[in-house]
Design a protein around this motif. Sequence first.
Motif, PDB file in Angstrom:
ATOM      1  N   TYR A  16      -7.613   6.442  15.391  1.00  0.00           N
ATOM      2  CA  TYR A  16      -7.063   6.212  14.029  1.00  0.00           C
ATOM      3  C   TYR A  16      -8.069   5.466  13.116  1.00  0.00           C
ATOM      4  CZ  TYR A  16      -3.944   4.711  10.366  1.00  0.00           C
ATOM      5  OH  TYR A  16      -3.190   4.234   9.140  1.00  0.00           O
ATOM      6  N   VAL A  17      -7.917   5.919  11.914  1.00  0.00           N
ATOM      7  CA  VAL A  17      -9.005   5.254  10.832  1.00  0.00           C
ATOM      8  C   VAL A  17      -7.921   4.646   9.942  1.00  0.00           C
ATOM      9  CG1 VAL A  17     -10.837   5.451   9.269  1.00  0.00           C
ATOM     10  CG2 VAL A  17     -10.818   6.791  11.375  1.00  0.00           C
ATOM     11  N   GLY A  18      -8.138   3.231   9.859  1.00  0.00           N
ATOM     12  CA  GLY A  18      -7.097   2.834   8.755  1.00  0.00           C
ATOM     13  C   GLY A  18      -7.493   3.020   7.382  1.00  0.00           C
ATOM     14  N   ARG A  19      -6.173   3.337   6.475  1.00  0.00           N
ATOM     15  CA  ARG A  19      -6.643   3.899   5.060  1.00  0.00           C
ATOM     16  C   ARG A  19      -6.415   2.593   4.212  1.00  0.00           C
ATOM     17  NH1 ARG A  19      -3.005   7.714   7.573  1.00  0.00           N
ATOM     18  NH2 ARG A  19      -4.410   9.451   8.377  1.00  0.00           N
ATOM     19  N   GLU A  20      -5.658   1.599   4.432  1.00  0.00           N
ATOM     20  CA  GLU A  20      -5.343   0.411   3.576  1.00  0.00           C
ATOM     21  C   GLU A  20      -6.011  -0.844   4.250  1.00  0.00           C
ATOM     22  OE1 GLU A  20      -3.916   0.867   0.982  1.00  0.00           O
ATOM     23  OE2 GLU A  20      -3.378   3.126   1.282  1.00  0.00           O
ATOM     24  N   SER A  21      -6.289  -1.781   3.475  1.00  0.00           N
ATOM     25  CA  SER A  21      -7.131  -3.092   3.886  1.00  0.00           C
ATOM     26  C   SER A  21      -6.223  -3.738   5.220  1.00  0.00           C
ATOM     27  CB  SER A  21      -7.267  -3.932   2.614  1.00  0.00           C
ATOM     28  OG  SER A  21      -6.031  -4.456   2.219  1.00  0.00           O
ATOM     29  N   ASP A  22      -4.894  -3.632   5.142  1.00  0.00           N
ATOM     30  CA  ASP A  22      -4.091  -4.415   6.097  1.00  0.00           C
ATOM     31  C   ASP A  22      -4.024  -3.367   7.344  1.00  0.00           C
ATOM     32  OD1 ASP A  22      -2.340  -2.442   5.082  1.00  0.00           O
ATOM     33  OD2 ASP A  22      -0.830  -3.779   4.869  1.00  0.00           O
ATOM     34  N   GLU A  23      -4.545  -2.311   7.399  1.00  0.00           N
ATOM     35  CA  GLU A  23      -4.461  -1.433   8.499  1.00  0.00           C
ATOM     36  C   GLU A  23      -5.576  -1.628   9.561  1.00  0.00           C
ATOM     37  OE1 GLU A  23      -1.835   2.339   6.707  1.00  0.00           O
ATOM     38  OE2 GLU A  23      -4.067   2.754   7.252  1.00  0.00           O
ATOM     39  N   LEU A  24      -5.421  -1.324  10.871  1.00  0.00           N
ATOM     40  CA  LEU A  24      -6.262  -1.496  11.969  1.00  0.00           C
ATOM     41  C   LEU A  24      -6.725  -0.388  12.475  1.00  0.00           C
ATOM     42  CD1 LEU A  24      -7.463  -3.787  14.071  1.00  0.00           C
ATOM     43  CD2 LEU A  24      -5.484  -3.472  15.377  1.00  0.00           C
ATOM     44  N   SER A  25      -8.171   0.172  12.263  1.00  0.00           N
ATOM     45  CA  SER A  25      -8.473   1.084  12.974  1.00  0.00           C
ATOM     46  C   SER A  25      -8.617   1.115  14.423  1.00  0.00           C
ATOM     47  CB  SER A  25      -9.872   1.480  12.290  1.00  0.00           C
ATOM     48  OG  SER A  25     -10.043   1.758  11.021  1.00  0.00           O
ATOM     49  N   LEU A  26      -8.370   2.203  15.178  1.00  0.00           N
ATOM     50  CA  LEU A  26      -8.230   2.288  16.560  1.00  0.00           C
ATOM     51  C   LEU A  26      -9.314   3.411  17.165  1.00  0.00           C
ATOM     52  CD1 LEU A  26      -4.535   1.938  16.952  1.00  0.00           C
ATOM     53  CD2 LEU A  26      -6.227   0.188  17.278  1.00  0.00           C
ATOM     54  N   GLU A  27      -9.814   2.970  18.214  1.00  0.00           N
ATOM     55  CA  GLU A  27     -10.689   3.813  19.137  1.00  0.00           C
ATOM     56  C   GLU A  27      -9.649   4.038  20.467  1.00  0.00           C
ATOM     57  OE1 GLU A  27     -13.733   5.498  18.235  1.00  0.00           O
ATOM     58  OE2 GLU A  27     -13.999   4.262  16.761  1.00  0.00           O
ATOM     59  N   VAL A  28      -9.994   5.519  20.817  1.00  0.00           N
ATOM     60  CA  VAL A  28      -8.960   5.619  22.271  1.00  0.00           C
ATOM     61  C   VAL A  28      -9.674   4.534  23.253  1.00  0.00           C
ATOM     62  CG1 VAL A  28      -8.837   7.364  23.905  1.00  0.00           C
ATOM     63  CG2 VAL A  28      -9.111   8.128  21.689  1.00  0.00           C
ATOM     64  N   SER A  29      -8.627   4.122  23.827  1.00  0.00           N
ATOM     65  CA  SER A  29      -8.793   3.102  25.020  1.00  0.00           C
ATOM     66  C   SER A  29      -8.391   1.706  24.465  1.00  0.00           C
ATOM     67  CB  SER A  29      -9.601   3.357  25.908  1.00  0.00           C
ATOM     68  OG  SER A  29     -10.934   2.824  25.589  1.00  0.00           O
ATOM     69  N   ASP A  30      -8.587   1.377  23.084  1.00  0.00           N
ATOM     70  CA  ASP A  30      -8.294   0.177  22.849  1.00  0.00           C
ATOM     71  C   ASP A  30      -6.839  -0.158  23.065  1.00  0.00           C
ATOM     72  OD1 ASP A  30     -10.717  -0.317  21.183  1.00  0.00           O
ATOM     73  OD2 ASP A  30      -9.962   0.217  19.310  1.00  0.00           O
ATOM     74  N   VAL A  31      -6.759  -1.667  23.587  1.00  0.00           N
ATOM     75  CA  VAL A  31      -5.682  -2.225  23.923  1.00  0.00           C
ATOM     76  C   VAL A  31      -5.196  -3.106  22.976  1.00  0.00           C
ATOM     77  CG1 VAL A  31      -4.337  -3.780  25.551  1.00  0.00           C
ATOM     78  CG2 VAL A  31      -6.259  -2.110  26.373  1.00  0.00           C
ATOM     79  N   ILE A  32      -4.010  -3.153  22.452  1.00  0.00           N
ATOM     80  CA  ILE A  32      -3.503  -3.883  21.274  1.00  0.00           C
ATOM     81  C   ILE A  32      -2.363  -4.629  21.728  1.00  0.00           C
ATOM     82  CG2 ILE A  32      -2.784  -3.822  18.871  1.00  0.00           C
ATOM     83  CD1 ILE A  32      -4.317  -0.877  20.128  1.00  0.00           C
ATOM     84  N   ASN A  33      -2.207  -6.053  21.659  1.00  0.00           N
ATOM     85  CA  ASN A  33      -0.818  -6.735  21.478  1.00  0.00           C
ATOM     86  C   ASN A  33      -0.148  -6.566  20.462  1.00  0.00           C
ATOM     87  OD1 ASN A  33      -1.290  -8.169  24.007  1.00  0.00           O
ATOM     88  ND2 ASN A  33      -2.611  -9.814  22.875  1.00  0.00           N
ATOM     89  N   VAL A  34       1.006  -5.988  20.589  1.00  0.00           N
ATOM     90  CA  VAL A  34       2.076  -5.892  19.366  1.00  0.00           C
ATOM     91  C   VAL A  34       2.975  -7.146  18.900  1.00  0.00           C
ATOM     92  CG1 VAL A  34       4.108  -4.328  18.732  1.00  0.00           C
ATOM     93  CG2 VAL A  34       2.532  -3.357  20.199  1.00  0.00           C
ATOM     94  N   LEU A  35       2.700  -7.359  17.707  1.00  0.00           N
ATOM     95  CA  LEU A  35       3.262  -8.328  17.222  1.00  0.00           C
ATOM     96  C   LEU A  35       4.465  -8.426  16.403  1.00  0.00           C
ATOM     97  CD1 LEU A  35      -0.004  -9.936  15.681  1.00  0.00           C
ATOM     98  CD2 LEU A  35       1.010 -10.624  17.884  1.00  0.00           C
ATOM     99  N   LYS A  36       4.404  -7.042  15.671  1.00  0.00           N
ATOM    100  CA  LYS A  36       5.787  -6.664  14.933  1.00  0.00           C
ATOM    101  C   LYS A  36       5.829  -5.186  14.990  1.00  0.00           C
ATOM    102  CE  LYS A  36       5.053 -10.335  11.401  1.00  0.00           C
ATOM    103  NZ  LYS A  36       4.907 -10.585   9.898  1.00  0.00           N
ATOM    104  N   LYS A  37       7.075  -4.709  14.905  1.00  0.00           N
ATOM    105  CA  LYS A  37       7.391  -3.466  14.753  1.00  0.00           C
ATOM    106  C   LYS A  37       8.324  -3.073  13.407  1.00  0.00           C
ATOM    107  CE  LYS A  37       7.740  -2.943  19.879  1.00  0.00           C
ATOM    108  NZ  LYS A  37       8.647  -2.568  20.961  1.00  0.00           N
ATOM    109  N   SER A  38       7.815  -1.986  12.658  1.00  0.00           N
ATOM    110  CA  SER A  38       8.404  -1.528  11.509  1.00  0.00           C
ATOM    111  C   SER A  38       9.357  -0.331  11.692  1.00  0.00           C
ATOM    112  CB  SER A  38       7.625  -1.432  10.277  1.00  0.00           C
ATOM    113  OG  SER A  38       6.813  -0.191  10.478  1.00  0.00           O
ATOM    114  N   LYS A  39      10.331  -0.111  10.791  1.00  0.00           N
ATOM    115  CA  LYS A  39      10.955   1.027  11.075  1.00  0.00           C
ATOM    116  C   LYS A  39      10.548   2.515  10.733  1.00  0.00           C
ATOM    117  CE  LYS A  39      15.242  -1.558  10.319  1.00  0.00           C
ATOM    118  NZ  LYS A  39      16.382  -1.776   9.658  1.00  0.00           N
ATOM    119  N   ASP A  40       9.187   2.133   9.943  1.00  0.00           N
ATOM    120  CA  ASP A  40       8.637   3.365   9.461  1.00  0.00           C
ATOM    121  C   ASP A  40       7.575   4.011  10.347  1.00  0.00           C
ATOM    122  OD1 ASP A  40       6.590   1.711   9.119  1.00  0.00           O
ATOM    123  OD2 ASP A  40       6.353   1.998   6.994  1.00  0.00           O
ATOM    124  N   GLY A  41       7.722   3.569  11.736  1.00  0.00           N
ATOM    125  CA  GLY A  41       6.714   4.160  12.726  1.00  0.00           C
ATOM    126  C   GLY A  41       5.399   3.417  12.919  1.00  0.00           C
TER     127      GLY A  41
END
Length: 94
Positions: A16-41
């Motif tokens: 995933y390539v972030g499109r906005e400044s507050d988005e996190l770009s991800l590479e396959v196999s990155d591990v992420i601690n989830v801090l918040k979940k939104s209703k929009d996925g």
Amino acid sequence: MLFIVDCPQVQCIKKYVGRESDELSLEVSDVINVLKKSKDGMFEGERIHDGERGWFPVDHTEEILNSHVRARNLKMRYRLLIKASEEYKRDSRA
């Protein structure tokens, strides 16, 4: 004092390539601690290997359900934070 809390973790299964400044770009196999979940996925999280934070789409990840794997990931994050702290202290003395 440093606290590391067990929280939901996900692993990136699709780049995933972030499109906005507050988005996190991800590479396959990155591990992420989830801090918040939104209703929009979208999840807000912190990538374990570098501590970078941001929002990313949940459909690019898969939840890590195994408690032993989550614990191992938290231990790795703790070691990285300790190493970074040691390097910072060493550099600030120079």
